[in-house]
Write an enzyme that holds these catalytic residues in place. Structure first.
Site, PDB file in Angstrom:
ATOM      1  N   ALA A  16       5.361 -46.008 -76.554  1.00 27.95           N
ATOM      2  CA  ALA A  16       6.778 -45.845 -76.891  1.00 27.95           C
ATOM      3  C   ALA A  16       7.689 -45.600 -75.701  1.00 27.95           C
ATOM      4  O   ALA A  16       8.904 -45.478 -75.881  1.00 27.95           O
ATOM      5  CB  ALA A  16       6.938 -44.689 -77.885  1.00 27.95           C
ATOM      6  N   SER A  18       8.721 -47.460 -73.235  1.00 22.95           N
ATOM      7  CA  SER A  18       9.627 -48.547 -72.848  1.00 22.95           C
ATOM      8  C   SER A  18       9.468 -49.718 -73.811  1.00 22.95           C
ATOM      9  O   SER A  18       8.601 -49.712 -74.693  1.00 22.95           O
ATOM     10  CB  SER A  18       9.331 -49.007 -71.406  1.00 22.95           C
ATOM     11  OG  SER A  18       8.044 -49.605 -71.325  1.00 22.95           O
ATOM     12  N   GLY A  19      10.319 -50.730 -73.634  1.00 23.05           N
ATOM     13  CA  GLY A  19      10.177 -51.982 -74.367  1.00 23.05           C
ATOM     14  C   GLY A  19      10.245 -51.860 -75.872  1.00 23.05           C
ATOM     15  O   GLY A  19      11.036 -51.083 -76.433  1.00 23.05           O
ATOM     16  N   ILE A  20       9.393 -52.629 -76.541  1.00 26.74           N
ATOM     17  CA  ILE A  20       9.379 -52.693 -78.004  1.00 26.74           C
ATOM     18  C   ILE A  20       9.116 -51.323 -78.613  1.00 26.74           C
ATOM     19  O   ILE A  20       9.765 -50.926 -79.588  1.00 26.74           O
ATOM     20  CB  ILE A  20       8.310 -53.697 -78.474  1.00 26.74           C
ATOM     21  CG1 ILE A  20       8.722 -55.126 -78.104  1.00 26.74           C
ATOM     22  CG2 ILE A  20       8.075 -53.592 -79.978  1.00 26.74           C
ATOM     23  CD1 ILE A  20       7.614 -56.152 -78.260  1.00 26.74           C
ATOM     24  N   SER A 144       0.473 -60.451 -80.918  1.00 22.23           N
ATOM     25  CA  SER A 144       1.222 -61.409 -80.104  1.00 22.23           C
ATOM     26  C   SER A 144       0.942 -62.809 -80.626  1.00 22.23           C
ATOM     27  O   SER A 144      -0.089 -63.054 -81.257  1.00 22.23           O
ATOM     28  CB  SER A 144       0.779 -61.317 -78.631  1.00 22.23           C
ATOM     29  OG  SER A 144       1.325 -62.366 -77.857  1.00 22.23           O
ATOM     30  N   TYR A 157      -5.250 -60.775 -71.443  1.00 16.82           N
ATOM     31  CA  TYR A 157      -4.316 -60.369 -72.494  1.00 16.82           C
ATOM     32  C   TYR A 157      -4.527 -61.208 -73.760  1.00 16.82           C
ATOM     33  O   TYR A 157      -4.593 -60.671 -74.877  1.00 16.82           O
ATOM     34  CB  TYR A 157      -2.890 -60.520 -71.989  1.00 16.82           C
ATOM     35  CG  TYR A 157      -1.818 -60.083 -72.952  1.00 16.82           C
ATOM     36  CD1 TYR A 157      -1.487 -58.742 -73.094  1.00 16.82           C
ATOM     37  CD2 TYR A 157      -1.116 -61.017 -73.714  1.00 16.82           C
ATOM     38  CE1 TYR A 157      -0.484 -58.339 -73.972  1.00 16.82           C
ATOM     39  CE2 TYR A 157      -0.116 -60.629 -74.592  1.00 16.82           C
ATOM     40  CZ  TYR A 157       0.198 -59.282 -74.718  1.00 16.82           C
ATOM     41  OH  TYR A 157       1.183 -58.892 -75.599  1.00 16.82           O
TER      42      TYR A 157
END
Length: 341
Positions: A16, A18-20, A144, A157
């Site tokens: 949590a 940064s980012g999404i 993803s 990834y």
């Protein structure tokens, strides 16, 4: 399966800082949920909790490395100890190494899998006992589109996200067999404008980038909040992701050819960066807790996300498309039979 309104939920958001993940935690708190936020970056968590509390929300922080099961379990334990229960678990933690398979070391590959795949597994193992106690709930995995289609330069990834999809499928069936009312959702973002590309380790000699176009992190957060109230199996974020999903199912070889042509040049910027520059593979990039990344000039809107959140319209669109295809098929058959039509 009935899920609670967000205003009545206790939510853990993992990854949590940064980012999404950060955008998602802010949106849950804005809607009235009690939020536990977790990540490795203590400064990022502290600033996030302060931002939520200043806006009148309720939040608690837990510092954790998701590659360690006991640290992930501590997130779930802290959530229940603080708020009495757990209703929704959102797992967004991930890391990456950009480079060819031959450039990535075995240790680096394993670390990506440990964080990006095993972290999700540990999250489910930690959250499920408490979700069972609550009698219902949601486990929302940020997967993803690379869980559907792997990309060059991102083998570790992509491998992790394929593993996440296999894990969720097995888990979903096991819970269904037991009759446990826990929603298991895979959120599959397209390319999102977050600091992910700043934070990953690169072997390319330059800062990596996603294959444009990009979408805003808020689109993913919107999908997460929607699935926290509405049980959904899969939610693809971004029109391009939905197109890729269809083309990959129809012709993986065609996608191979497209990626051979564009997947290498379009994932490189012109900004020099070495593998020894700041990255989050083993340590957090604590000085960068932004929601948005550096590629706002390539961000576009998405239409199909809104359709997916309106089932009546969605199925009406599908039905209309099927009717249209059927009509074309009938017309083609008549033409073939009569010749002159």
């Amino acid at each position: 399966m009935q899920l609670k309104p967000i205003s009545q939920q206790v939510v853990a958001v993992v990854g949590a800082s940064s980012g999404i993940g950060r955008e998602t935690a802010l949106q849950f708190a804005k809607r009235g949920a009690s939020v536990v936020v977790a990540a490795r970056s203590q400064p990022g968590l502290e600033s996030l909790v302060e931002e939520i509390r200043q806006a009148g929300g309720e939040a608690t922080a837990v510092s954790a490395d998701v590659a360690e099961f006991e640290q992930v379990k501590a997130i779930a334990d802290k959530t229940v100890a603080t708020y009495g229960r757990l209703d929704t678990w959102v797992h967004a933690s991930a890391t990456a190494v950009f480079g060819t398979v031959e450039q990535i070391t075995p240790e680096e590959f394993k670390r990506v899998v440990d964080v990006t795949l095993m972290g999700q597994v540990y999250g489910a193992m930690a959250a499920l006992p408490y979700l069972r106690q609550a009698g219902q709930g949601a486990f929302i995995s940020i997967s993803s589109m690379e869980g559907r289609r792997s990309l060059p330069f991102q083998s570790a990834y992509s491998t992790s996200k394929h593993g996440v999809e296999g894990f969720l499928e097995a888990l979903r069936v096991e819970l269904h067999h037991e009759g446990v009312p826990i929603s298991i959702t895979s959120i599959k973002p397209s390319v999102i404008n977050t600091p992910f590309y700043n934070h990953g380790r690169t072997k390319l000699g330059v800062k990596p980038t996603g294959i444009p176009p990009y979408y805003e992190p808020s689109l993913v957060a919107d999908a997460i909040l929607y699935t926290a109230e509405h049980p959904v199996r899969d939610f693809i974020v971004g029109d391009v992701g939905r197109v890729l999903d269809v083309v990959q199912r129809l012709s993986p070889g065609l996608v191979d050819s497209i990626l051979t042509a564009v997947g290498f040049p379009l994932q490189k910027t012109t900004e020099a960066k070495s593998e020894n520059d700041s990255n989050n593979l083993y340590e957090p990039v604590s000085e960068d807790n932004r929601i948005q990344g550096d590629f706002g000039q390539w961000v576009i809107p998405s239409v199909t996300d809104w359709i997916d959140k309106n089932p009546v319209l969605k199925w009406g669109t599908v039905a209309g498309a099927l009717i249209g295809v059927s009509a074309l098929a009938i017309a083609a058959q008549v033409f073939n039979q009569d010749g002159e039509l």
